[in-house]
Structures are given as structure tokens and as C-alpha cells.
Scaffold this motif. Structure first.
Motif, mmCIF file in Angstrom:
data_model
loop_
_atom_site.group_PDB
_atom_site.id
_atom_site.type_symbol
_atom_site.label_atom_id
_atom_site.label_comp_id
_atom_site.label_asym_id
_atom_site.label_seq_id
_atom_site.Cartn_x
_atom_site.Cartn_y
_atom_site.Cartn_z
ATOM 1 N N GLY A 1 0.851 -1.184 0.000
ATOM 2 C CA GLY A 1 0.000 0.000 0.000
ATOM 3 C C GLY A 1 0.880 1.224 0.000
ATOM 4 O O GLY A 1 2.092 1.134 -0.250
ATOM 5 N N PRO A 2 0.320 2.386 0.280
ATOM 6 C CA PRO A 2 1.132 3.601 0.315
ATOM 7 C C PRO A 2 2.279 3.446 1.321
ATOM 8 O O PRO A 2 2.103 2.872 2.395
ATOM 9 N N GLY A 3 3.453 3.942 0.947
ATOM 10 C CA GLY A 3 4.607 3.853 1.838
ATOM 11 C C GLY A 3 5.905 4.023 1.094
ATOM 12 O O GLY A 3 5.950 4.498 -0.036
ATOM 13 N N CYS A 4 6.975 3.599 1.753
ATOM 14 C CA CYS A 4 8.333 3.745 1.226
ATOM 15 C C CYS A 4 8.918 2.344 0.999
ATOM 16 O O CYS A 4 8.871 1.493 1.896
ATOM 17 N N TYR A 5 9.472 2.127 -0.188
ATOM 18 C CA TYR A 5 9.943 0.809 -0.601
ATOM 19 C C TYR A 5 11.335 0.915 -1.226
ATOM 20 O O TYR A 5 11.785 1.998 -1.585
ATOM 21 N N ALA A 6 11.976 -0.232 -1.379
ATOM 22 C CA ALA A 6 13.265 -0.269 -2.072
ATOM 23 C C ALA A 6 13.406 -1.570 -2.837
ATOM 24 O O ALA A 6 12.909 -2.613 -2.413
ATOM 25 N N TYR A 7 14.090 -1.470 -3.983
ATOM 26 C CA TYR A 7 14.524 -2.638 -4.743
ATOM 27 C C TYR A 7 15.995 -2.854 -4.422
ATOM 28 O O TYR A 7 16.747 -1.885 -4.284
ATOM 29 N N GLN A 8 16.416 -4.105 -4.351
ATOM 30 C CA GLN A 8 17.841 -4.424 -4.392
ATOM 31 C C GLN A 8 18.033 -5.284 -5.627
ATOM 32 O O GLN A 8 17.393 -6.322 -5.773
ATOM 33 N N ILE B 1 17.576 0.814 -4.930
ATOM 34 C CA ILE B 1 16.770 1.894 -5.520
ATOM 35 C C ILE B 1 15.545 2.102 -4.636
ATOM 36 O O ILE B 1 14.736 1.197 -4.480
ATOM 37 N N VAL B 2 15.400 3.287 -4.061
ATOM 38 C CA VAL B 2 14.266 3.596 -3.186
ATOM 39 C C VAL B 2 13.163 4.272 -4.001
ATOM 40 O O VAL B 2 13.448 5.151 -4.828
#
Length: 190
Positions: A164-171, A181-182
Motif C-alpha cells: 500500500g502507500p509507503g516507502c519501498y526499495a529494490y535491491q 533503488i528507493v
């Protein structure tokens, strides 16, 4: 006792039976490298709940394929054109899955690299699921999606799933690189 003249017939017969069961998978450099790839530890930044998400800046793409902007230092990137302002996924009601997560189309592109790639995603501000799936190549492995890229230039249709809405990152990990990558995700009513 088998005579010398019959042994090749038995061997040929056995080989014929084995061939009827399906083609054996040849060991190639791709399959050998796939089994040799060891996923590095997941090392993602943390973001405080409610704080501004430190998203990556989209940058102009001058490489091969169809993309205006990408995220990350590569050589394998999510295409920023799928994000609002280049780094924020807009979550619409139609993106919501039966399990409550949101699934968004986010193509990936690569240039100058062939070999193994593992993409993992996680929410970094609070607990919650996240993931990436390439549409036509690879498999789930090591907590993410793994593929072996056989060409140096790649266009990879994919989806990104978030809680859902929020802060995520790929590695994004390959044989010669590891990139974090945020990105953010916000609700949209459209």
C-alpha cells in the motif's frame, strides 16, 4: 550371456527409451551460472514511519530500448516512466489484488550486461510485503525474482507488488553489481 553383436543394440534401445521420456536439459553456461549464483544479503536502507521517503532520482535514459528515464545506477533498471514524478507509484483502486496488495506494471531495461540478475523488493518504513516479477523470464528465488539474461540489451516486462502507500526499495544484484533503488507509493483515486 550377451554376445558382442547384441550389446550395441541394447545400448541403442536404452538410449531410444530415454529419448522418448523427453529431451534432457543440456548443461549450458546459463544453467551452470544460474546454479552458481549466490544471492548476497539483503541490505536495504530504513526510513522512519511517516518520514519523507528518500526516493531515487530518475535520470534520462540514453541507452537502447524504449525508455525516457530510469531509476538507479544499473546496469539493470526499473523504467521511471511508470512512476509519478519518476519515483512514486500511484496506487489506483483497480490495482488492488484480492489479498489486499497492489500490483503495478513496471518494465525493466538493461544495457551492457548479460548474466544472472536477482531483484528483491521490500517495504522500508514499516513492515509490509513487496516484490517484483518479470513476466516472461526467470523464477521466484532467494526472496525475489531471478533471471539469467542471455543478451546484453534487455527489455523486461514486469510487475511490482506493494502492500500500500509507503516507502519501498529494490535491491538489484548481478554477478558484477549490487544496486539499491528507493521508491514511494501513494494512493490515487483515479
Amino acid at each position: 550371456m550377451v554376445s558382442k553383436g547384441r550389446a550395441p543394440v541394447v545400448v541403442a534401445l536404452l538410449l531410444g527409451v530415454a529419448a522418448c521420456d523427453g529431451e534432457p536439459t543440456p548443461v549450458t553456461s546459463a544453467t551452470a551460472s544460474a546454479t552458481a549464483f549466490i544471492a548476497p544479503p539483503l541490505r536495504l536502507p530504513e526510513a522512519a514511519p511517516g518520514a519523507v521517503c528518500p526516493v531515487a532520482e530518475a535520470r534520462t535514459w540514453n541507452g537502447p530500448g524504449q525508455a525516457g528515464r530510469v531509476l538507479g545506477d544499473g546496469p539493470v533498471h526499473p523504467i521511471a516512466d511508470y512512476f509519478r514524478d519518476g519515483s512514486v507509484l500511484e496506487l489506483r483502486p483497480g490495482d488492488r489484488q484480492p489479498d489486499g496488495t497492489y500490483e503495478k506494471k513496471v518494465r525493466w531495461i538493461g544495457a551492457g550486461y548479460s548474466g544472472p540478475v536477482l531483484v528483491r523488493a521490500a517495504r522500508i518504513d514499516v513492515p509490509g510485503p513487496a516484490g517484483v516479477t518479470f513476466s516472461y523470464t526467470g523464477e521466484k528465488r532467494d526472496g525475489g525474482h531471478y533471471a539469467y539474461l542471455t543478451r546484453e540489451d534487455n527489455d523486461l516486462p514486469a510487475t511490482t507488488t506493494v502492500a500500500g502507500p509507503g516507502c519501498y526499495a529494490y535491491q538489484v544484484d548481478g554477478a558484477t553489481f549490487s544496486v539499491t533503488i528507493v521508491f514511494g507509493a501513494v494512493s490515487s483515486t483515479g
